[in-house]
Design a protein around this motif. Sequence first.
Motif, PDB file in Angstrom:
ATOM      1  N   SER A  43     -10.480 -29.728 -60.968  1.00 54.00           N
ATOM      2  CA  SER A  43     -10.810 -29.908 -59.556  1.00 54.00           C
ATOM      3  C   SER A  43      -9.818 -29.233 -58.613  1.00 54.00           C
ATOM      4  N   VAL A  44      -8.660 -28.791 -59.110  1.00 49.21           N
ATOM      5  CA  VAL A  44      -7.762 -28.023 -58.248  1.00 49.21           C
ATOM      6  C   VAL A  44      -7.753 -26.547 -58.639  1.00 49.21           C
ATOM      7  N   GLU A 105      -9.732 -38.125 -60.001  1.00 55.27           N
ATOM      8  CA  GLU A 105      -9.476 -38.129 -58.558  1.00 55.27           C
ATOM      9  C   GLU A 105      -8.007 -38.403 -58.250  1.00 55.27           C
ATOM     10  N   ILE A 106      -7.414 -39.315 -59.033  1.00 53.86           N
ATOM     11  CA  ILE A 106      -5.998 -39.636 -58.824  1.00 53.86           C
ATOM     12  C   ILE A 106      -5.140 -38.410 -59.145  1.00 53.86           C
ATOM     13  N   GLU A 112      -2.502 -32.359 -55.209  1.00 51.74           N
ATOM     14  CA  GLU A 112      -2.633 -31.844 -53.846  1.00 51.74           C
ATOM     15  C   GLU A 112      -1.559 -32.389 -52.906  1.00 51.74           C
ATOM     16  N   SER A 113      -0.926 -33.484 -53.316  1.00 46.86           N
ATOM     17  CA  SER A 113       0.130 -34.038 -52.465  1.00 46.86           C
ATOM     18  C   SER A 113       1.427 -33.232 -52.560  1.00 46.86           C
ATOM     19  N   ILE A 137       4.763 -28.748 -61.013  1.00 52.51           N
ATOM     20  CA  ILE A 137       3.849 -29.549 -60.190  1.00 52.51           C
ATOM     21  C   ILE A 137       3.608 -30.939 -60.795  1.00 52.51           C
ATOM     22  N   LEU A 138       3.186 -30.990 -62.060  1.00 49.10           N
ATOM     23  CA  LEU A 138       2.804 -32.286 -62.632  1.00 49.10           C
ATOM     24  C   LEU A 138       3.941 -33.308 -62.683  1.00 49.10           C
ATOM     25  N   PRO A 139       5.161 -32.919 -63.055  1.00 51.07           N
ATOM     26  CA  PRO A 139       6.215 -33.942 -63.061  1.00 51.07           C
ATOM     27  C   PRO A 139       6.413 -34.579 -61.685  1.00 51.07           C
TER      28      PRO A 139
END
Lengths: 221, 242
Positions: A43-44, A105-106, A112-113, A137-139
Amino acid sequence: MNILALIVQYWPRLIAGLGLTVQITIISLILAGILGMVFGLLSVSKRKSLRAIALVYVDIVRGTPLLVQAFFIYFGIPAALGIQSDPVVSGVITLSLNAGGYLAEIVRGGIESISRGQMEAARSLGLPYGMAMRSVILPQAIRTMTPALINQCIITLKDTSLLSVIGVTELTQTGRLIIANNYQSFEVWAIVAMMYFIIIMILSKISKRIERKMSYGKSKN
Amino acid sequence: MGKVKIKNLKKSFGDLEVLKDINLEVKEREVICIIGASGSGKSTLLRCINALEDASSGTIEVDGNDITRADGNINKYRQDIGMVFQQFNLFPHMTVLKNISFAPVALKLKTKEEAEETALKLLRRVDLEEKANVYPEQLSGGQQQRVAIARALAMNPDVMLFDEPTSALDPEMVGEVLNVMKQLAKDGMTMIVVTHEMGFAREVADRVIFIDEGFIVEEGPPSEIFGNPKNQRTINFLNKVL
């Protein structure tokens, strides 16, 4: 008292029910975690087609009641395919797909945050997209996602009770079966509710501790 | 021979044409300062050079590699193009040392030990050696930007791009960052700097480029651009900022 006597009498069955509830929750959440990560990343994505796939999945999960999803997977699909279905397996599939949609979604929200500059900085150093996502990004995203992730764990745990309607003998169904024998509705439902409550309280305590531990090296220096 | 060669570069965002026809050649060891009003396209130009923005048409060669047709090679090309951002963009979950040593290790260009040794050397160069083990949030803006410069240098780039590196800083911290950049220029780094610091441009730039409405309106040595600007738009801009 009466309740204590009931607890003692039905302890093995209640614990077995709770055990199945917890097992289904854990397995479903692991599978949902994988689904959530995959569809969250889709989704991103830069590609519209990949984003569309994720969007359809999430919309279907969010746009239909969990109970209908369970009926569809336990009764609907096996009927169409002419196969026998197992309530526990159907239950796990249902909860995995359902929680997977919410987790996607989470994950999307978490990614995106993180400011766009983080990805740009990583890419400008020559890191490929996947490596930048994984290491940069993920961490960071997981930290912002943690409260929502824990919330979803608790929701999924509670959602297992809906599986009683397709005959999974988890905690709620165990309560129904016990009441069918002894007609002590008030006492048995009170016991069942308490058992859910205790497990969820333990979970939220643990999660609070994790959340606190996850702020960046603030305690250092 | 040109280190960076930009030919007929155009860039649009939707209907908005930000870069209309940019031609620019940057020689090795040359320091270019790009000046212009906000929205003139100067940051976009810089971001096109390492493909953070895709050019709409035209070519951008860095070291003979065409960035606009990089396809699978863009990660390789980017390793040689350092970029420093207005907002620093340090990785908040990594220590200063890790911020600098992370990419060379992850890309298997260096072992962890080599990369950390280089990182410490670079930290010495930006005068922040004692901050190796702290997290970015514990640093001031000026310190963060110096770490960001060290992080870019850790890839041993051929060209350094600076996108308004002092615009997000408190005034008292601008000097320390500019000093690091001046040293870098003195050491012979090829640099393209988008900046509002006219003093820096005047002092350090070999060539100043004035961009307005997507075109290079005027370019030349700082003495000429600041001392004797020819184009009316350059004159108007300088009157506003000086």
